[in-house]
Motif scaffolding. Structure first.
Motif, PDB file in Angstrom:
ATOM      1  N   LEU A 114       0.872  -1.164   0.000  1.00 46.16           N
ATOM      2  CA  LEU A 114       0.000   0.000   0.000  1.00 46.16           C
ATOM      3  C   LEU A 114       0.915   1.222   0.000  1.00 46.16           C
ATOM      4  O   LEU A 114       1.610   1.484   0.985  1.00 46.16           O
ATOM      5  N   HIS A 115       0.925   1.942  -1.106  1.00 50.87           N
ATOM      6  CA  HIS A 115       1.802   3.112  -1.234  1.00 50.87           C
ATOM      7  C   HIS A 115       0.997   4.392  -1.089  1.00 50.87           C
ATOM      8  O   HIS A 115      -0.035   4.575  -1.744  1.00 50.87           O
ATOM      9  N   ILE A 116       1.465   5.293  -0.252  1.00 48.47           N
ATOM     10  CA  ILE A 116       0.822   6.597  -0.049  1.00 48.47           C
ATOM     11  C   ILE A 116       1.653   7.640  -0.762  1.00 48.47           C
ATOM     12  O   ILE A 116       2.833   7.839  -0.447  1.00 48.47           O
ATOM     13  N   ALA A 117       1.031   8.320  -1.736  1.00 49.16           N
ATOM     14  CA  ALA A 117       1.777   9.140  -2.694  1.00 49.16           C
ATOM     15  C   ALA A 117       1.534  10.634  -2.527  1.00 49.16           C
ATOM     16  O   ALA A 117       0.473  11.077  -2.080  1.00 49.16           O
ATOM     17  N   PHE A 118       2.528  11.392  -2.950  1.00 51.48           N
ATOM     18  CA  PHE A 118       2.466  12.845  -3.075  1.00 51.48           C
ATOM     19  C   PHE A 118       1.398  13.214  -4.104  1.00 51.48           C
ATOM     20  O   PHE A 118       1.169  12.487  -5.066  1.00 51.48           O
ATOM     21  N   SER A 119       0.751  14.360  -3.909  1.00 53.98           N
ATOM     22  CA  SER A 119      -0.361  14.776  -4.762  1.00 53.98           C
ATOM     23  C   SER A 119      -0.056  14.669  -6.254  1.00 53.98           C
ATOM     24  O   SER A 119       0.924  15.228  -6.742  1.00 53.98           O
ATOM     25  N   SER A 120      -0.929  13.990  -6.974  1.00 58.63           N
ATOM     26  CA  SER A 120      -0.773  13.862  -8.427  1.00 58.63           C
ATOM     27  C   SER A 120      -0.983  15.186  -9.140  1.00 58.63           C
ATOM     28  O   SER A 120      -0.590  15.342 -10.305  1.00 58.63           O
ATOM     29  N   ALA A 121      -1.596  16.166  -8.452  1.00 62.87           N
ATOM     30  CA  ALA A 121      -1.826  17.482  -9.056  1.00 62.87           C
ATOM     31  C   ALA A 121      -0.594  18.368  -8.973  1.00 62.87           C
ATOM     32  O   ALA A 121      -0.540  19.414  -9.629  1.00 62.87           O
ATOM     33  N   LEU A 122       0.414  17.955  -8.192  1.00 66.94           N
ATOM     34  CA  LEU A 122       1.599  18.777  -8.002  1.00 66.94           C
ATOM     35  C   LEU A 122       2.858  18.172  -8.605  1.00 66.94           C
ATOM     36  O   LEU A 122       3.884  18.855  -8.686  1.00 66.94           O
ATOM     37  N   SER A 164      -2.643  10.889  -2.098  1.00 64.36           N
ATOM     38  CA  SER A 164      -3.032  11.688  -0.931  1.00 64.36           C
ATOM     39  C   SER A 164      -3.666  13.017  -1.316  1.00 64.36           C
ATOM     40  O   SER A 164      -4.368  13.632  -0.512  1.00 64.36           O
ATOM     41  N   LEU A 165      -3.419  13.462  -2.576  1.00 58.34           N
ATOM     42  CA  LEU A 165      -3.855  14.797  -3.002  1.00 58.34           C
ATOM     43  C   LEU A 165      -3.419  15.835  -1.981  1.00 58.34           C
ATOM     44  O   LEU A 165      -4.123  16.796  -1.672  1.00 58.34           O
ATOM     45  N   ASN A 166      -2.200  15.626  -1.467  1.00 55.85           N
ATOM     46  CA  ASN A 166      -1.664  16.500  -0.443  1.00 55.85           C
ATOM     47  C   ASN A 166      -0.142  16.498  -0.512  1.00 55.85           C
ATOM     48  O   ASN A 166       0.442  15.753  -1.305  1.00 55.85           O
ATOM     49  N   ALA A 167       0.469  17.319   0.333  1.00 58.38           N
ATOM     50  CA  ALA A 167       1.917  17.480   0.276  1.00 58.38           C
ATOM     51  C   ALA A 167       2.498  17.595   1.675  1.00 58.38           C
ATOM     52  O   ALA A 167       1.803  17.948   2.629  1.00 58.38           O
ATOM     53  N   VAL A 179     -10.368   3.677   4.596  1.00 57.06           N
ATOM     54  CA  VAL A 179     -10.364   4.721   5.628  1.00 57.06           C
ATOM     55  C   VAL A 179      -9.631   5.962   5.123  1.00 57.06           C
ATOM     56  O   VAL A 179     -10.104   7.096   5.278  1.00 57.06           O
ATOM     57  N   LEU A 180      -8.460   5.752   4.521  1.00 53.79           N
ATOM     58  CA  LEU A 180      -7.697   6.887   3.996  1.00 53.79           C
ATOM     59  C   LEU A 180      -8.498   7.655   2.951  1.00 53.79           C
ATOM     60  O   LEU A 180      -8.487   8.898   2.925  1.00 53.79           O
ATOM     61  N   GLU A 181      -9.201   6.921   2.098  1.00 57.10           N
ATOM     62  CA  GLU A 181     -10.003   7.550   1.052  1.00 57.10           C
ATOM     63  C   GLU A 181     -11.150   8.356   1.660  1.00 57.10           C
ATOM     64  O   GLU A 181     -11.445   9.474   1.219  1.00 57.10           O
ATOM     65  N   LYS A 182     -11.779   7.795   2.678  1.00 60.39           N
ATOM     66  CA  LYS A 182     -12.897   8.474   3.339  1.00 60.39           C
ATOM     67  C   LYS A 182     -12.436   9.752   4.028  1.00 60.39           C
ATOM     68  O   LYS A 182     -13.143  10.770   4.034  1.00 60.39           O
ATOM     69  N   GLU A 183     -11.238   9.715   4.611  1.00 59.54           N
ATOM     70  CA  GLU A 183     -10.752  10.844   5.403  1.00 59.54           C
ATOM     71  C   GLU A 183      -9.937  11.856   4.599  1.00 59.54           C
ATOM     72  O   GLU A 183      -9.650  12.950   5.102  1.00 59.54           O
ATOM     73  N   ARG A 184      -9.592  11.514   3.372  1.00 57.67           N
ATOM     74  CA  ARG A 184      -8.651  12.330   2.584  1.00 57.67           C
ATOM     75  C   ARG A 184      -9.044  13.804   2.516  1.00 57.67           C
ATOM     76  O   ARG A 184      -8.214  14.690   2.756  1.00 57.67           O
ATOM     77  N   SER A 219      -8.655  18.892  -4.708  1.00 54.47           N
ATOM     78  CA  SER A 219      -8.085  18.280  -5.922  1.00 54.47           C
ATOM     79  C   SER A 219      -6.566  18.212  -5.862  1.00 54.47           C
ATOM     80  O   SER A 219      -5.927  17.808  -6.835  1.00 54.47           O
ATOM     81  N   GLY A 220      -5.983  18.617  -4.725  1.00 50.62           N
ATOM     82  CA  GLY A 220      -4.541  18.469  -4.537  1.00 50.62           C
ATOM     83  C   GLY A 220      -3.701  19.596  -5.092  1.00 50.62           C
ATOM     84  O   GLY A 220      -2.482  19.464  -5.208  1.00 50.62           O
ATOM     85  N   GLU A 221      -4.331  20.730  -5.403  1.00 53.75           N
ATOM     86  CA  GLU A 221      -3.601  21.872  -5.946  1.00 53.75           C
ATOM     87  C   GLU A 221      -3.422  22.939  -4.882  1.00 53.75           C
ATOM     88  O   GLU A 221      -4.135  22.963  -3.882  1.00 53.75           O
ATOM     89  N   LEU A 222      -2.479  23.856  -5.115  1.00 52.00           N
ATOM     90  CA  LEU A 222      -2.287  24.976  -4.202  1.00 52.00           C
ATOM     91  C   LEU A 222      -3.231  26.104  -4.565  1.00 52.00           C
ATOM     92  O   LEU A 222      -3.474  26.371  -5.731  1.00 52.00           O
ATOM     93  N   LYS A 223      -3.754  26.771  -3.525  1.00 56.20           N
ATOM     94  CA  LYS A 223      -4.670  27.883  -3.757  1.00 56.20           C
ATOM     95  C   LYS A 223      -4.366  29.003  -2.775  1.00 56.20           C
ATOM     96  O   LYS A 223      -4.166  28.754  -1.574  1.00 56.20           O
TER      97      LYS A 223
END
Length: 290
Positions: A84-92, A120-123, A150-155, A198-202
């Protein structure tokens, strides 16, 4: 239940002792000054990295290396374990996609194994809190699919707000617009930024003065809490770019609110390349991010 391991990348900024304690496999993210590439066996201590930036040298970031992903994943698969790999945001970054492509190739060679990639859609520690959460659930005996669910529900409930001293680093890397960078460069105006659903900076507004910008991170956190669902025992993370004293002040404000699990760590150089010295961020569970 099939045995599995949890992996992540160095952009998750989980604490070194946590990596060692849980024998986490880390996929390196790379950065460079000139022709010298860092990120795996060769690394700069965070203070040295940010001091180099302060002196005017501008680093560049690079995505992960598919060959390294393959080598580290294949070792696990050969041991008869799933991943199970937890990844850096694909949007970044293209890093998440590199992991997915490599995983698909390996599954053709190891059809009896499973690899699930959680975007993760996060950084930074926004990604990292999902790693901590996954390890917690793994230790409780949850299956890989249960942890993923669980990770998907809480993301969307993993909120990140941060402020920087110099928006030009983010603008140079295409993370924010030139207009946002110009506004943020005005005298004593400090930006507040968030990571979207969506994993982008705003850009999320500006305040006047560094002290107020740090307090605003905590105020925004208070406004977005959802304590019935995510109580004060949930992890809160403070990230920083070589400004530990300020990060500790933010952490203390959070502890004063009654939160009991607060971690602090450096922003890794591959992210610090874009955020620059002086970045401070706050990660917490709360209302859904927009």
């Amino acid at each position: 239940m099939s045995d599995y391991v949890i992996t992540t990348d160095s952009n998750s900024d989980v604490l070194p002792e946590f990596i060692k304690e849980n024998d986490l496999t880390i996929i390196p993210q790379y950065y460079s000054f000139g022709d010298t590439v860092y990120g795996d066996e060769l690394n700069m201590p965070p203070h040295e990295f940010y001091e180099t930036m302060r002196k005017g040298e501008l680093p560049k970031s690079q995505a992960n290396n598919p060959a390294v992903i393959r080598e580290r994943f294949e070792k696990i698969l050969k041991e008869g374990k799933d991943i199970l790999h937890i990844a850096f945001s694909s949007a970044l970054s293209g890093s998440c996609n590199n992991v997915m492509m490599t995983a698909n190739e390996l599954l053709e060679e190891y059809p009896e194994r499973k690899i699930r990639v959680f975007d993760s859609l996060n950084a930074s520690l926004g990604e990292g809190v999902s790693v901590y959460r996954a390890i917690e659930l793994w230790k409780e005996g949850k299956s890989m699919d249960e942890v993923y669910e669980v990770l998907e529900k809480e993301r969307d409930h993993v909120n990140v707000s941060f402020t920087v001293n110099d928006l030009n680093h983010l603008q140079r890397g295409g993370r924010v617009s030139k207009t946002t960078a110009v506004v943020g460069s005005l005298v004593n105006i400090k930006p507040i930024l968030t990571v979207t659903a969506s994993g982008e900076l705003k850009s999320d507004g500006t305040v006047r003065g560094r002290k107020k910008s740090l307090k605003t991170l905590v105020t925004r956190m208070e406004e977005s809490l959802e304590l019935d669902a995510y109580g004060k025992d949930r992890m809160v993370a403070v990230l920083h770019g070589d400004c530990l004293d300020e990060a500790e002040n933010v952490a203390q404000m959070v502890k004063d609110m009654g939160f009991t699990n607060v971690v602090i760590n450096d922003v890794s150089p591959s992210i610090g390349t874009h955020a620059g010295p002086g970045v401070v961020g706050l990660v917490h569970y709360g209302k859904k991010r927009a």
